[in-house]
Design a protein around this motif. Sequence first.
Motif, mmCIF file in Angstrom:
data_model
loop_
_atom_site.group_PDB
_atom_site.id
_atom_site.type_symbol
_atom_site.label_atom_id
_atom_site.label_comp_id
_atom_site.label_asym_id
_atom_site.label_seq_id
_atom_site.Cartn_x
_atom_site.Cartn_y
_atom_site.Cartn_z
ATOM 1 N N THR A 20 -16.426 -5.538 5.487
ATOM 2 C CA THR A 20 -15.914 -4.257 5.016
ATOM 3 C C THR A 20 -14.593 -4.444 4.269
ATOM 4 O OG1 THR A 20 -14.589 -3.778 6.991
ATOM 5 C CG2 THR A 20 -16.924 -3.070 7.002
ATOM 6 N N LEU A 21 -14.263 -3.450 3.463
ATOM 7 C CA LEU A 21 -12.989 -3.475 2.752
ATOM 8 C C LEU A 21 -11.826 -3.301 3.718
ATOM 9 C CD1 LEU A 21 -13.842 -1.523 -0.502
ATOM 10 C CD2 LEU A 21 -14.030 -3.962 -0.005
ATOM 11 N N GLN A 22 -12.055 -2.622 4.813
ATOM 12 C CA GLN A 22 -11.009 -2.507 5.830
ATOM 13 C C GLN A 22 -10.684 -3.887 6.394
ATOM 14 O OE1 GLN A 22 -11.968 -0.123 9.284
ATOM 15 N NE2 GLN A 22 -9.820 0.120 9.802
ATOM 16 N N HIS A 23 -11.711 -4.672 6.698
ATOM 17 C CA HIS A 23 -11.493 -6.035 7.195
ATOM 18 C C HIS A 23 -10.757 -6.865 6.139
ATOM 19 C CE1 HIS A 23 -12.134 -9.916 9.052
ATOM 20 N NE2 HIS A 23 -12.720 -10.331 7.938
ATOM 21 N N ALA A 24 -11.153 -6.735 4.883
ATOM 22 C CA ALA A 24 -10.501 -7.479 3.800
ATOM 23 C C ALA A 24 -9.022 -7.119 3.723
ATOM 24 C CB ALA A 24 -11.197 -7.207 2.472
ATOM 25 N N ALA A 25 -8.711 -5.827 3.791
ATOM 26 C CA ALA A 25 -7.320 -5.375 3.723
ATOM 27 C C ALA A 25 -6.509 -5.893 4.910
ATOM 28 C CB ALA A 25 -7.265 -3.851 3.666
ATOM 29 N N GLN A 26 -7.104 -5.875 6.094
ATOM 30 C CA GLN A 26 -6.401 -6.377 7.279
ATOM 31 C C GLN A 26 -6.131 -7.874 7.156
ATOM 32 O OE1 GLN A 26 -9.228 -4.957 10.179
ATOM 33 N NE2 GLN A 26 -8.081 -3.070 10.542
ATOM 34 N N LEU A 27 -7.098 -8.622 6.639
ATOM 35 C CA LEU A 27 -6.918 -10.057 6.464
ATOM 36 C C LEU A 27 -5.865 -10.344 5.388
ATOM 37 C CD1 LEU A 27 -7.843 -12.823 7.446
ATOM 38 C CD2 LEU A 27 -9.725 -12.709 5.803
ATOM 39 N N MET A 28 -5.861 -9.565 4.322
ATOM 40 C CA MET A 28 -4.836 -9.728 3.288
ATOM 41 C C MET A 28 -3.445 -9.507 3.876
ATOM 42 S SD MET A 28 -6.375 -7.891 -0.082
ATOM 43 C CE MET A 28 -8.002 -8.291 -0.701
ATOM 44 N N ARG A 29 -3.309 -8.468 4.699
ATOM 45 C CA ARG A 29 -2.023 -8.196 5.338
ATOM 46 C C ARG A 29 -1.622 -9.355 6.245
ATOM 47 N NH1 ARG A 29 -2.122 -3.430 9.285
ATOM 48 N NH2 ARG A 29 -3.218 -5.022 10.461
ATOM 49 N N ASP A 55 -8.501 -3.727 -6.104
ATOM 50 C CA ASP A 55 -9.918 -3.340 -6.047
ATOM 51 C C ASP A 55 -10.160 -2.353 -4.912
ATOM 52 O OD1 ASP A 55 -10.739 -5.041 -8.156
ATOM 53 O OD2 ASP A 55 -11.112 -6.707 -6.762
ATOM 54 N N ILE A 56 -9.570 -2.633 -3.754
ATOM 55 C CA ILE A 56 -9.761 -1.775 -2.583
ATOM 56 C C ILE A 56 -9.217 -0.374 -2.851
ATOM 57 C CG2 ILE A 56 -9.129 -1.431 -0.157
ATOM 58 C CD1 ILE A 56 -9.132 -4.550 0.076
ATOM 59 N N VAL A 57 -8.055 -0.319 -3.467
ATOM 60 C CA VAL A 57 -7.433 0.978 -3.736
ATOM 61 C C VAL A 57 -8.182 1.742 -4.827
ATOM 62 C CG1 VAL A 57 -5.355 2.112 -4.616
ATOM 63 C CG2 VAL A 57 -5.156 0.266 -2.937
ATOM 64 N N VAL A 58 -8.424 1.098 -5.959
ATOM 65 C CA VAL A 58 -8.995 1.791 -7.115
ATOM 66 C C VAL A 58 -10.484 2.092 -6.959
ATOM 67 C CG1 VAL A 58 -9.473 1.547 -9.590
ATOM 68 C CG2 VAL A 58 -7.245 0.884 -8.685
ATOM 69 N N LYS A 59 -11.238 1.144 -6.410
ATOM 70 C CA LYS A 59 -12.691 1.295 -6.357
ATOM 71 C C LYS A 59 -13.208 1.892 -5.056
ATOM 72 C CE LYS A 59 -13.283 -2.629 -9.457
ATOM 73 N NZ LYS A 59 -13.772 -4.010 -9.561
ATOM 74 N N CYS A 60 -12.306 2.109 -4.101
ATOM 75 C CA CYS A 60 -12.740 2.689 -2.824
ATOM 76 C C CYS A 60 -11.854 3.870 -2.437
ATOM 77 C CB CYS A 60 -12.728 1.611 -1.738
ATOM 78 S SG CYS A 60 -13.155 2.210 -0.098
ATOM 79 N N VAL A 61 -10.610 3.603 -2.106
ATOM 80 C CA VAL A 61 -9.719 4.642 -1.589
ATOM 81 C C VAL A 61 -9.523 5.770 -2.600
ATOM 82 C CG1 VAL A 61 -7.399 5.121 -0.719
ATOM 83 C CG2 VAL A 61 -8.562 2.996 -0.069
ATOM 84 N N ALA A 62 -9.264 5.423 -3.860
ATOM 85 C CA ALA A 62 -9.014 6.452 -4.878
ATOM 86 C C ALA A 62 -10.244 7.317 -5.144
ATOM 87 C CB ALA A 62 -8.550 5.799 -6.177
ATOM 88 N N GLU A 63 -11.410 6.814 -4.802
ATOM 89 C CA GLU A 63 -12.645 7.585 -4.966
ATOM 90 C C GLU A 63 -12.992 8.384 -3.711
ATOM 91 O OE1 GLU A 63 -15.743 4.979 -6.305
ATOM 92 O OE2 GLU A 63 -14.709 4.536 -8.178
ATOM 93 N N GLY A 64 -12.096 8.345 -2.708
ATOM 94 C CA GLY A 64 -12.315 9.109 -1.489
ATOM 95 C C GLY A 64 -13.297 8.461 -0.534
ATOM 96 N N ARG A 65 -13.591 7.186 -0.744
ATOM 97 C CA ARG A 65 -14.522 6.493 0.136
ATOM 98 C C ARG A 65 -13.766 5.870 1.298
ATOM 99 N NH1 ARG A 65 -17.224 2.706 -4.108
ATOM 100 N NH2 ARG A 65 -18.584 2.082 -2.405
ATOM 101 N N ASP A 66 -14.456 5.587 2.375
ATOM 102 C CA ASP A 66 -13.875 5.019 3.592
ATOM 103 C C ASP A 66 -13.957 3.495 3.541
ATOM 104 O OD1 ASP A 66 -13.082 4.320 6.139
ATOM 105 O OD2 ASP A 66 -14.783 5.266 7.143
ATOM 106 N N PRO A 67 -12.811 2.788 3.559
ATOM 107 C CA PRO A 67 -12.830 1.323 3.524
ATOM 108 C C PRO A 67 -13.596 0.701 4.698
ATOM 109 C CG PRO A 67 -10.614 2.143 3.136
ATOM 110 C CD PRO A 67 -11.456 3.319 3.535
ATOM 111 N N ALA A 68 -13.692 1.417 5.809
ATOM 112 C CA ALA A 68 -14.437 0.908 6.961
ATOM 113 C C ALA A 68 -15.942 0.955 6.702
ATOM 114 C CB ALA A 68 -14.100 1.698 8.218
ATOM 115 N N GLY A 69 -16.358 1.763 5.751
ATOM 116 C CA GLY A 69 -17.781 1.891 5.437
ATOM 117 C C GLY A 69 -18.184 1.202 4.145
ATOM 118 N N CYS A 70 -17.212 0.766 3.349
ATOM 119 C CA CYS A 70 -17.509 0.076 2.082
ATOM 120 C C CYS A 70 -17.524 -1.422 2.313
ATOM 121 C CB CYS A 70 -16.448 0.400 1.037
ATOM 122 S SG CYS A 70 -16.486 2.071 0.435
#
Length: 145
Positions: A20-29, A55-70
Amino acid sequence: MTTAKDIMHPGAHWITKSDTLQHAAQLMRQLNVGALPVGDETHDERLCGIITDRDIVVKCVAEGRDPAGCKASDVVEGTPRWIEADADIEDVLHEMESHRIRRLPVIENKRMVGMISEADLARHLPDNQLAEFAGHIYSPAPVKQ
């Protein structure tokens, strides 16, 4: 001769296309990085692309999608680029400039061994060469006719 391996940041933390993108963001942090290579879990770490914090911000969060589900596969696009570890620094610059990319995976014996980023270039290039690189990367893309 300065090689890709000489200037790269060693180590490679992968995520898979199904992470998931949430996992990716946590690993980046956790790793204090802005990008992670994405591998295909069915082909023994075959590089599928790179996912960035942008990518996470523009292609997921900014579109109102949930990073835990993408999934990473939802945002990774294009053909992944890389360079061999023994490639000369001029080859590294050419690859990054010609494809207008800011991060370049380094491969040795068919395995990713590190990543070259703009920060790595800044630490190893003379100012004039770094300025030329920045000019290629940050100048507006040519208009295709």
